[in-house]
Design a protein around this motif. Sequence first.
Motif, short mmCIF file in Angstrom:
data_model
loop_
_atom_site.label_atom_id
_atom_site.label_comp_id
_atom_site.label_asym_id
_atom_site.label_seq_id
_atom_site.Cartn_x
_atom_site.Cartn_y
_atom_site.Cartn_z
N GLY A 283 12.66 48.59 30.01
CA GLY A 283 13.53 47.56 30.03
C GLY A 283 14.43 47.46 31.37
N SER A 284 14.45 48.41 31.94
CA SER A 284 15.57 48.65 33.02
C SER A 284 14.56 48.45 34.33
N VAL A 285 13.12 48.04 34.25
CA VAL A 285 12.46 47.79 35.53
C VAL A 285 13.04 46.31 35.90
N SER A 286 13.39 46.22 37.06
CA SER A 286 13.92 44.93 37.63
C SER A 286 12.48 43.74 38.00
N SER A 287 12.84 42.41 37.90
CA SER A 287 11.97 41.55 37.91
C SER A 287 11.17 41.65 39.03
#
Length: 542
Positions: A423-427
């Motif tokens: 979930g912490s992976v940036s767009s």
Amino acid sequence: MADTLRVTSVSADVLWARSPWDGVITDPPPAPNAEPRLAEGIYLIEVDSIVDGAGSVEMLKFTDSSLGFATRPTETPANSQYDTCVINPGYIDRSIDVGAASVGFGEVILATTGHLDYILDRGLDGQTVLIRRGPHKGVYPDEFPIQLRATMEQPEVSSTSLRLRLRDRLSEFDKAHQRVQYLGNNVLPNGLEGTADDIKGKTKPKVYGKVFNIEPMMVNTSKLIYQASDSDVYDIPNVYDKGAALTRGSDYTDSAAMLATAPSPGQYKACPSEGYFRLGAAPEGTVTCDVTEGATAADRYAGSLMQRIAEDAGVDLSEIQTSSFDYVDSVAPYEIGVYVTDSETTLSAISRVAESVGAWFGFDRFGILQCGRLEAPSGSPTTTIDEVAVTTLERIAQDTLPVWKCTFEYGINGTQQSSDLAGSVSSARKAWIAETSRSVVVENAPTLIVHAMAREMERTTYLVSEADAATEAARVLTLHSVRRDTYRVAGRMSARAFLPVDIGQVVTLVWPRFGLEAGKLMVVTGLRMDFGNNAIELTLWG
């Protein structure tokens, strides 16, 4: 670039056998039936053969001279006789294009009625063949320069002939580059070779240059150790779990320190000197990493990478024309990265690098590895080729239209990931790792106006940056968006104008037609040398 040596036809009435003679020939008297070719020189064929399982080598020696040939007592080797059974030394074909040409094949045919049967018990495959040429009474080896160096397969033997099947030295690259495999002998929790139940027998990976988001090999399941490259690297700047970057701890000095001390949970520690890293906690998903091999940006340019790959494949530095690789680096100062895994061949690995900058590579006919870049002809020509030297000239009809649009891929993503991400992976990162690469597009609309059927060119490069990819795409578009002419010229191999010519060189072509009256610079892209007929044919482009 590839060399080809073939004999196209052999008349049945010249298939004869001669047994080796006794004694030493120094200055043989002239014979009324000596071949006409003696006036232009004779050929010496020297073949390395493996005699036994210990690897003992014996050189087999043959000549096309009916007068025979042997070295003098004062020459090295002394009193060495050549079997007079060469029917025709054949010819070579060489050509260049972007990347590497296909591996060339060929053969030398020897006449026999049985005296060469002993060769069947010798190991010839992978061994060296030298073709020399010089005057019949010449000093060996000074006056018998090498015309071709090639490698061999096993010979084909019939009742009347023995065919030495030759391959261009580029065939040495047509095998798996990485042949080192994991032993699978870990005694957990120690070891860096995996176990018999996981990676035993799998090929170790290898990084050249700068690569992104590759999937490394887990080599120790107990201590969570991964190998990114089977060699030292400059840096492993990022490690990811499910696409999310892990915190980096201090580097290990060597693998012994790595095996002894674990990182903190949520961290990774790299061991660049041996291509490993270790995790501090079990990963939640796919583990990937970025790797930089080569201490400086210049170490990651195409010429440097190609030379390094070649040396790792076993080519000695003395067999490399280093100045040609330096030249490619000077005209294409772009960072590149390739990740070699599984059974990829050396030929494929170097080709990926070469194609990224429009370069070519291959062995010349003397067995020296060289490279260059396909460019518009410029500078000082090596020689001038005109009506005096040329016996025939043919303008080859243009079979490819000019290019109006180039699309070049760059920034290769080693592991495509579109799901199971943290979930912490940036767009922005999600968008990047979901694609296999990025691309740049350059166009020249006027070309499309003049040539309504102009082509589009697409090329996969392993360039790192968008700016470099755009620069290379623009260069290639400029090169191919205008008309280019191709000529095939033929002459005598011994003609002065042809003596210095080789692949990749620039020459001046002068001819009373096609707008060549004042001379035009052309690049030599093809070279055919027919040894038996002293004939040469060039393909010129520009």
